[in-house]
Enzyme design. Structure first.
Site, PDB file in Angstrom:
ATOM      1  CD1 TRP A   1      -2.273  -2.248   1.471  1.00 31.80           C
ATOM      2  CD2 TRP A   1      -3.042  -1.003  -0.228  1.00 31.80           C
ATOM      3  NE1 TRP A   1      -3.296  -2.934   0.866  1.00 31.80           N
ATOM      4  CE2 TRP A   1      -3.785  -2.210  -0.165  1.00 31.80           C
ATOM      5  CE3 TRP A   1      -3.346  -0.080  -1.216  1.00 31.80           C
ATOM      6  CZ2 TRP A   1      -4.822  -2.498  -1.067  1.00 31.80           C
ATOM      7  CZ3 TRP A   1      -4.376  -0.370  -2.118  1.00 31.80           C
ATOM      8  CH2 TRP A   1      -5.103  -1.560  -2.036  1.00 31.80           C
TER       9      TRP A   1
ATOM     10  CG  ASP B   1      -3.476   4.256   4.028  1.00 34.72           C
ATOM     11  OD1 ASP B   1      -4.546   4.148   4.668  1.00 34.72           O
ATOM     12  OD2 ASP B   1      -3.208   3.552   3.033  1.00 34.72           O
TER      13      ASP B   1
ATOM     14  CE  LYS C   1      -8.576  -2.120   4.485  1.00 34.78           C
ATOM     15  NZ  LYS C   1      -8.843  -3.173   3.577  1.00 34.78           N
TER      16      LYS C   1
HETATM   17  C1  LIG Z   1      -3.719   0.203   3.981  1.00 34.29           C
HETATM   18  C2  LIG Z   1      -4.620   0.392   2.802  1.00 34.29           C
HETATM   19  N1  LIG Z   1      -4.549   1.544   2.104  1.00 34.29           N
HETATM   20  C3  LIG Z   1      -5.343   1.766   1.041  1.00 34.29           C
HETATM   21  C4  LIG Z   1      -6.253   0.831   0.614  1.00 34.29           C
HETATM   22  C5  LIG Z   1      -7.100   1.123  -0.592  1.00 34.29           C
HETATM   23  O1  LIG Z   1      -8.395   1.408  -0.191  1.00 34.29           O
HETATM   24  P1  LIG Z   1      -9.560   1.643  -1.254  1.00 34.29           P
HETATM   25  O2  LIG Z   1      -9.785   0.358  -1.957  1.00 34.29           O
HETATM   26  O3  LIG Z   1     -10.708   2.051  -0.392  1.00 34.29           O
HETATM   27  O4  LIG Z   1      -9.133   2.720  -2.172  1.00 34.29           O
HETATM   28  C6  LIG Z   1      -6.370  -0.374   1.307  1.00 34.29           C
HETATM   29  C7  LIG Z   1      -7.354  -1.377   0.861  1.00 34.29           C
HETATM   30  O5  LIG Z   1      -7.437  -2.491   1.293  1.00 34.29           O
HETATM   31  C8  LIG Z   1      -5.528  -0.601   2.417  1.00 34.29           C
HETATM   32  O6  LIG Z   1      -5.590  -1.751   3.106  1.00 34.29           O
END
Ligand SMILES: Cc1ncc(COP(=O)(O)O)c(C=O)c1O
Length: 361
Positions: free
Chosen positions: A102, A172, A196
């Protein structure tokens, strides 16, 4: 009705009490004779609910008044791009910490809007540990320093935020927000996709220091500008009303559990039980992450013989343990044990794992 133990990485298990409340409210919310989904976001009942949700979140995370709380859309991925759009002027630079999938994604989505630089990374170690962040190595003129507080796929989590010198620290927290107390004042921005630990997908909660709202960033539409969203109480356009409502129920549920200290104690217990089962399996199960960096939310593990993976998944599903397949980037299994996954679910998983290892070890 039969509900499974749900170890999905996201969208993920929600607290049963929250779902039951939503079910009870579905046709007639608050005596309005309509679902919350069918009511105007400009109406008094919704505005009051929205304000209460923000107040409850502020209480949970002890968010100081000089931070705004936004309820946005687009998923965390969109904000990988929108954050540099808002915080960095054309030509500006920003520093990033790399700890897994991520944070790599955050860098690539930011690329078109800011000159990104990796200041610390555990990529060479296979993302099995946290890198050291040396404040002397930070770019003094960077617009911010970005990190991912919990890597959902690699199962790595920061217990304390990395040092950021005088740079605004941007986190994040999509996969570990509200899992433990956080020092908000160490951060310029904390943001999280809701799916989550908060509620359904399609909602992003952002906590942003108000001085950052004054940054001009780059030219962009008002709807993308955090300052405009803050001025409009996140209702510049129609918000995700259903997501906001469910988030509000989850915040109340966490308060009823005793707040974040109690939630953290539960998460330490659950994750401890699972890591103990892995480490104590005599090598049948393995988790490669440095114990100091192990996530309390996402626990990836492999079986000593990958030929057993399909059987493990088939038998665990038959035992009512859902969504244990690991992400293809790391293989094997992954148990996501967010706030709403009860201790009983982890106990059931650990018992299944022991029996499986006994049978096939
Ligand atoms: C730590 C983290 N950041 C970002 C995201 C991306 O999120 P989204 O699919 O809502 O854009 C996720 C998705 O699982 C994630 O676990």
């Amino acid at each position: 009705m039969s509900r499974v133990w749900n170890f999905s990485a996201g969208p993920a298990a929600l607290p049963l009490e929250v779902l039951q409340q939503a079910q009870a409210d579905l046709l007639d919310w608050n005596g309005s004779g309509a679902s919350v989904m069918e009511l105007s976001h400009r109406g008094k009942p919704f505005m009051a609910m929205a304000a209460q949700a923000e107040a409850d979140l502020r209480e949970l995370l002890a968010i100081p008044a000089h931070y705004a709380v936004l309820f946005l859309q687009g998923g965390a991925t969109q904000h990988f791009a929108q954050i540099p759009m808002n915080l960095a002027a054309p030509g500006d630079r920003a520093d990033y910490v790399l700890t897994g999938h991520w944070s790599e994604k955050a860098v690539s989505e930011a690329g078109p809007y800011v000159q990104t630089r990796i200041v610390a990374s555990s990529k060479e170690q296979g993302y099995r540990c946290l890198p050291l962040v040396d404040t002397a190595a930070l770019d003094p003129d960077a617009a911010y320093l970005h990190y991912v507080a919990n890597e959902t796929i690699h199962g790595i989590e920061w217990r304390q935020p990395p040092p950021s010198g005088h740079l605004p620290l941007v986190a994040d927290m999509s996969s570990n927000i509200l899992s433990a107390p956080v020092d908000i004042e160490r951060h310029g921005i904390v943001y999280a996709g809701a799916q989550k630990n908060i509620g359904p997908s399609g909602l992003v909660v952002m906590i942003i220091r108000r001085d950052l709202l004054a940054r001009e960033g780059r030219p962009m539409a008002n709807v993308l500008r955090y300052r405009e969203q803050a001025a409009a109480d996140s209702m510049l356009n129609t918000p995700n009303t259903w997501g906001w409502y469910l988030a509000g129920l989850t915040f109340k549920w966490i308060l009823a559990q005793g707040g974040l200290a109690a939630i953290e104690a539960g998460n330490i217990r659950k994750s401890g039980l699972l890591y103990q089962a892995i480490d104590g399996s005599g090598g049948f199960y393995r988790n490669p992450v440095d114990p100091a960096a192990r996530s309390r939310m996402n626990v990836p593990f492999t079986l000593h013989d990958p030929a057993l993976d399909a059987l493990f998944l088939e038998q665990s599903a038959a035992a009512g343990l859902m969504a244990l397949k690991g992400h293809k980037a790391v293989g094997g299994m992954r148990a996501s044990i967010y706030n709403a996954v009860p201790l009983a679910a982890v106990e059931a998983l650990v018992a299944f794992m022991a029996e499986f290892a006994r049978r096939y070890g």
